[in-house]
Each structure stands twice: as structure tokens, then as C-alpha cells.
Design a protein around this motif. Structure first.
Motif, PDB file in Angstrom:
ATOM      1  N   TYR A  87      34.809  49.324  38.193  1.00  0.00           N
ATOM      2  CA  TYR A  87      34.808  48.049  38.911  1.00  0.00           C
ATOM      3  C   TYR A  87      34.334  46.900  38.031  1.00  0.00           C
ATOM      4  O   TYR A  87      34.869  45.797  38.115  1.00  0.00           O
ATOM      5  N   VAL A  88      33.341  47.119  37.171  1.00  0.00           N
ATOM      6  CA  VAL A  88      32.873  46.055  36.279  1.00  0.00           C
ATOM      7  C   VAL A  88      33.982  45.643  35.324  1.00  0.00           C
ATOM      8  O   VAL A  88      34.217  44.447  35.095  1.00  0.00           O
ATOM      9  N   VAL A  89      34.697  46.606  34.775  1.00  0.00           N
ATOM     10  CA  VAL A  89      35.817  46.285  33.887  1.00  0.00           C
ATOM     11  C   VAL A  89      36.922  45.584  34.673  1.00  0.00           C
ATOM     12  O   VAL A  89      37.507  44.600  34.204  1.00  0.00           O
ATOM     13  N   ASN A  90      37.188  46.052  35.892  1.00  0.00           N
ATOM     14  CA  ASN A  90      38.235  45.459  36.718  1.00  0.00           C
ATOM     15  C   ASN A  90      37.916  44.019  37.102  1.00  0.00           C
ATOM     16  O   ASN A  90      38.827  43.204  37.237  1.00  0.00           O
ATOM     17  N   ILE A  91      36.648  43.709  37.276  1.00  0.00           N
ATOM     18  CA  ILE A  91      36.265  42.342  37.631  1.00  0.00           C
ATOM     19  C   ILE A  91      36.748  41.359  36.579  1.00  0.00           C
ATOM     20  O   ILE A  91      37.269  40.288  36.900  1.00  0.00           O
ATOM     21  N   PHE A  92      36.602  41.708  35.311  1.00  0.00           N
ATOM     22  CA  PHE A  92      36.976  40.785  34.245  1.00  0.00           C
ATOM     23  C   PHE A  92      38.463  40.828  33.915  1.00  0.00           C
ATOM     24  O   PHE A  92      38.985  39.908  33.294  1.00  0.00           O
ATOM     25  N   ARG A  93      39.152  41.877  34.324  1.00  0.00           N
ATOM     26  CA  ARG A  93      40.596  41.973  34.064  1.00  0.00           C
ATOM     27  C   ARG A  93      41.453  41.534  35.242  1.00  0.00           C
ATOM     28  O   ARG A  93      42.641  41.300  35.079  1.00  0.00           O
ATOM     29  N   ASN A  94      40.878  41.460  36.412  1.00  0.00           N
ATOM     30  CA  ASN A  94      41.633  41.131  37.615  1.00  0.00           C
ATOM     31  C   ASN A  94      41.774  39.611  37.726  1.00  0.00           C
ATOM     32  O   ASN A  94      40.782  38.899  37.863  1.00  0.00           O
ATOM     33  N   PRO A  95      43.008  39.096  37.677  1.00  0.00           N
ATOM     34  CA  PRO A  95      43.180  37.640  37.742  1.00  0.00           C
ATOM     35  C   PRO A  95      42.860  37.054  39.120  1.00  0.00           C
ATOM     36  O   PRO A  95      42.673  35.847  39.250  1.00  0.00           O
ATOM     37  N   ARG A  96      42.774  37.886  40.136  1.00  0.00           N
ATOM     38  CA  ARG A  96      42.471  37.383  41.482  1.00  0.00           C
ATOM     39  C   ARG A  96      40.991  37.050  41.671  1.00  0.00           C
ATOM     40  O   ARG A  96      40.629  36.330  42.590  1.00  0.00           O
ATOM     41  N   VAL A  97      40.125  37.591  40.801  1.00  0.00           N
ATOM     42  CA  VAL A  97      38.697  37.292  40.894  1.00  0.00           C
ATOM     43  C   VAL A  97      38.465  35.956  40.174  1.00  0.00           C
ATOM     44  O   VAL A  97      38.775  35.810  39.003  1.00  0.00           O
ATOM     45  N   GLU A  98      37.927  34.997  40.907  1.00  0.00           N
ATOM     46  CA  GLU A  98      37.690  33.680  40.329  1.00  0.00           C
ATOM     47  C   GLU A  98      36.644  33.777  39.228  1.00  0.00           C
ATOM     48  O   GLU A  98      35.711  34.572  39.302  1.00  0.00           O
ATOM     49  N   LYS A  99      36.793  32.944  38.199  1.00  0.00           N
ATOM     50  CA  LYS A  99      35.905  32.989  37.039  1.00  0.00           C
ATOM     51  C   LYS A  99      34.450  32.759  37.416  1.00  0.00           C
ATOM     52  O   LYS A  99      33.563  33.383  36.859  1.00  0.00           O
ATOM     53  N   ASP A 100      34.203  31.863  38.350  1.00  0.00           N
ATOM     54  CA  ASP A 100      32.821  31.569  38.710  1.00  0.00           C
ATOM     55  C   ASP A 100      32.188  32.651  39.587  1.00  0.00           C
ATOM     56  O   ASP A 100      30.981  32.637  39.809  1.00  0.00           O
ATOM     57  N   LYS A 101      32.966  33.616  40.058  1.00  0.00           N
ATOM     58  CA  LYS A 101      32.432  34.697  40.889  1.00  0.00           C
ATOM     59  C   LYS A 101      32.311  36.019  40.137  1.00  0.00           C
ATOM     60  O   LYS A 101      31.793  36.987  40.696  1.00  0.00           O
ATOM     61  N   GLN A 102      32.755  36.070  38.902  1.00  0.00           N
ATOM     62  CA  GLN A 102      32.733  37.328  38.168  1.00  0.00           C
ATOM     63  C   GLN A 102      31.313  37.835  37.930  1.00  0.00           C
ATOM     64  O   GLN A 102      31.023  39.006  38.172  1.00  0.00           O
ATOM     65  N   VAL A 103      30.426  36.972  37.491  1.00  0.00           N
ATOM     66  CA  VAL A 103      29.051  37.390  37.230  1.00  0.00           C
ATOM     67  C   VAL A 103      28.358  37.798  38.529  1.00  0.00           C
ATOM     68  O   VAL A 103      27.584  38.762  38.561  1.00  0.00           O
ATOM     69  N   LEU A 104      28.659  37.097  39.605  1.00  0.00           N
ATOM     70  CA  LEU A 104      28.094  37.451  40.904  1.00  0.00           C
ATOM     71  C   LEU A 104      28.523  38.858  41.315  1.00  0.00           C
ATOM     72  O   LEU A 104      27.704  39.654  41.772  1.00  0.00           O
ATOM     73  N   TRP A 105      29.801  39.175  41.150  1.00  0.00           N
ATOM     74  CA  TRP A 105      30.281  40.505  41.518  1.00  0.00           C
ATOM     75  C   TRP A 105      29.657  41.592  40.650  1.00  0.00           C
ATOM     76  O   TRP A 105      29.325  42.679  41.138  1.00  0.00           O
ATOM     77  N   VAL A 106      29.494  41.318  39.358  1.00  0.00           N
ATOM     78  CA  VAL A 106      28.855  42.310  38.481  1.00  0.00           C
ATOM     79  C   VAL A 106      27.417  42.554  38.935  1.00  0.00           C
ATOM     80  O   VAL A 106      26.973  43.704  39.033  1.00  0.00           O
ATOM     81  N   ALA A 107      26.688  41.481  39.233  1.00  0.00           N
ATOM     82  CA  ALA A 107      25.310  41.632  39.698  1.00  0.00           C
ATOM     83  C   ALA A 107      25.258  42.409  41.016  1.00  0.00           C
ATOM     84  O   ALA A 107      24.407  43.288  41.197  1.00  0.00           O
ATOM     85  N   LEU A 108      26.174  42.106  41.925  1.00  0.00           N
ATOM     86  CA  LEU A 108      26.205  42.832  43.203  1.00  0.00           C
ATOM     87  C   LEU A 108      26.506  44.311  43.001  1.00  0.00           C
ATOM     88  O   LEU A 108      25.884  45.171  43.634  1.00  0.00           O
ATOM     89  N   LEU A 109      27.451  44.617  42.126  1.00  0.00           N
ATOM     90  CA  LEU A 109      27.790  46.022  41.893  1.00  0.00           C
ATOM     91  C   LEU A 109      26.654  46.777  41.227  1.00  0.00           C
ATOM     92  O   LEU A 109      26.444  47.959  41.505  1.00  0.00           O
ATOM     93  N   LEU A 110      25.918  46.121  40.350  1.00  0.00           N
ATOM     94  CA  LEU A 110      24.826  46.806  39.670  1.00  0.00           C
ATOM     95  C   LEU A 110      23.577  46.919  40.550  1.00  0.00           C
ATOM     96  O   LEU A 110      22.835  47.888  40.440  1.00  0.00           O
ATOM     97  N   LEU A 111      23.345  45.944  41.404  1.00  0.00           N
ATOM     98  CA  LEU A 111      22.131  45.960  42.223  1.00  0.00           C
ATOM     99  C   LEU A 111      22.339  46.621  43.587  1.00  0.00           C
ATOM    100  O   LEU A 111      21.417  47.235  44.117  1.00  0.00           O
ATOM    101  N   ALA A 112      23.511  46.468  44.164  1.00  0.00           N
ATOM    102  CA  ALA A 112      23.791  47.033  45.493  1.00  0.00           C
ATOM    103  C   ALA A 112      25.135  47.738  45.465  1.00  0.00           C
ATOM    104  O   ALA A 112      25.996  47.485  46.297  1.00  0.00           O
ATOM    105  N   GLY A 113      25.310  48.621  44.506  1.00  0.00           N
ATOM    106  CA  GLY A 113      26.606  49.242  44.246  1.00  0.00           C
ATOM    107  C   GLY A 113      27.259  49.903  45.431  1.00  0.00           C
ATOM    108  O   GLY A 113      28.437  49.682  45.709  1.00  0.00           O
TER     109      GLY A 113
END
Length: 153
Positions: free
Chosen positions: A68-94
Motif C-alpha cells: 500500500y505504501v508503494v501504491n500510494i506513490f504510484r497511484n495517480p488517483r491519490v492526490e499529491k498533498d494526501k500521499q504523506v497523510l495516507w502513509v502516516a495513516l497506514l503506518l500508525l493505524a494500518g
């Protein structure tokens, strides 16, 4: 991504929600039915069954988090300003964040051109008050105010 891959990824993502109650029930029932704490053959057998499944679940969850972390940065549907938020959410509340990410960015199809989202309100093209025709109509609708009254007269 093919639909079958999305389904398999969804099964892996939701597996911890199924596995945790099974694990808890197995461990507690092993202690309850072990005969008051005396050694029993059921405990090693249950241990041999549940521990490989437990390790598979742990390593599977770790692999899904990496995917999922790799997919966040490769998926064009994830907005650039939300990528770091999603990584933090996946790592903290996976376990809680992964199903939400899977549904929003993997399971749901991309919107078609006819289903394009509406323009943002802060977009100059979308703001009707910014159009020249509206400005001309506004000027016709309102008259200039009269000059202020002189109190000295």
C-alpha cells in the motif's frame, strides 16, 4: 488492476478482522478446556495449528502495508498533498486505514469523462462572478449612488 486481483487484495486486507476473533477464541478455549492448568495433548496440537496461521497473518499484514505504501506513490488517483497523510495513516493505524484505502483507491473504478467531478470553487473558470458577461449585467443592474448631501447648506 484486474478485478480478481482487487478481490484477493481485499480478502488479504480484511483478513485480520476475521483472524483476530478466531485467534482469541482458540487461545482462550485452549486454556479453559485444558483441565485446570494440567498438561494436555490438545495445547501443543492447537499451538501447532494456530502459530503458523498467526505468523502468516503477521507477515501478510506487513507485506500488505509495504504494498500500500508503494501504491500510494504510484497511484495517480491519490492526490499529491494526501500521499504523506495516507502513509502516516497506514503506518500508525494500518489495520483500520488499509480497508479504507483499498476501497477508495483500489476497489472503486476511476470516474469516466462524463462523470468528471465538478470544478472546484476556487477555480477561476468555475466562478460565475468572474465572467465578463456577469460583470456587464451587474453594472447595468446597479446605478451609481448619488453624491453625499452637503450639511453646510
Amino acid at each position: 488492476m484486474k478485478k480478481s486481483n482487487k478481490v484477493l487484495l481485499g480478502i488479504g486486507t480484511f483478513w485480520p478482522f476475521v483472524y483476530i476473533p478466531i485467534f482469541m477464541l482458540t487461545i482462550f478455549s485452549t486454556f479453559i478446556f485444558s483441565g485446570g492448568g494440567q498438561p494436555n495433548d490438545a495445547f501443543p496440537l492447537m499451538f501447532l495449528v494456530i502459530m503458523p496461521l498467526h505468523m502468516l497473518t503477521i507477515f501478510g499484514s506487513l507485506a500488505l502495508t509495504i504494498f500500500y505504501v508503494v501504491n500510494i506513490f504510484r497511484n495517480p488517483r491519490v492526490e499529491k498533498d494526501k500521499q504523506v497523510l495516507w502513509v502516516a495513516l497506514l503506518l500508525l493505524a494500518g489495520m483500520m486505514a488499509a480497508p479504507v484505502y483499498w476501497y477508495l483507491y483500489i476497489w472503486r473504478e476511476e470516474p469516466q469523462a462524463s462523470q468528471a467531478p465538478p470544478k472546484a470553487l476556487n477555480n477561476a473558470e468555475a466562478a460565475s462572478w468572474n465572467e465578463a458577461s456577469t460583470a456587464n449585467q451587474r453594472d447595468k443592474d446597479f446605478a451609481t449612488p448619488p453624491p453625499p448631501h452637503s450639511w453646510q447648506d
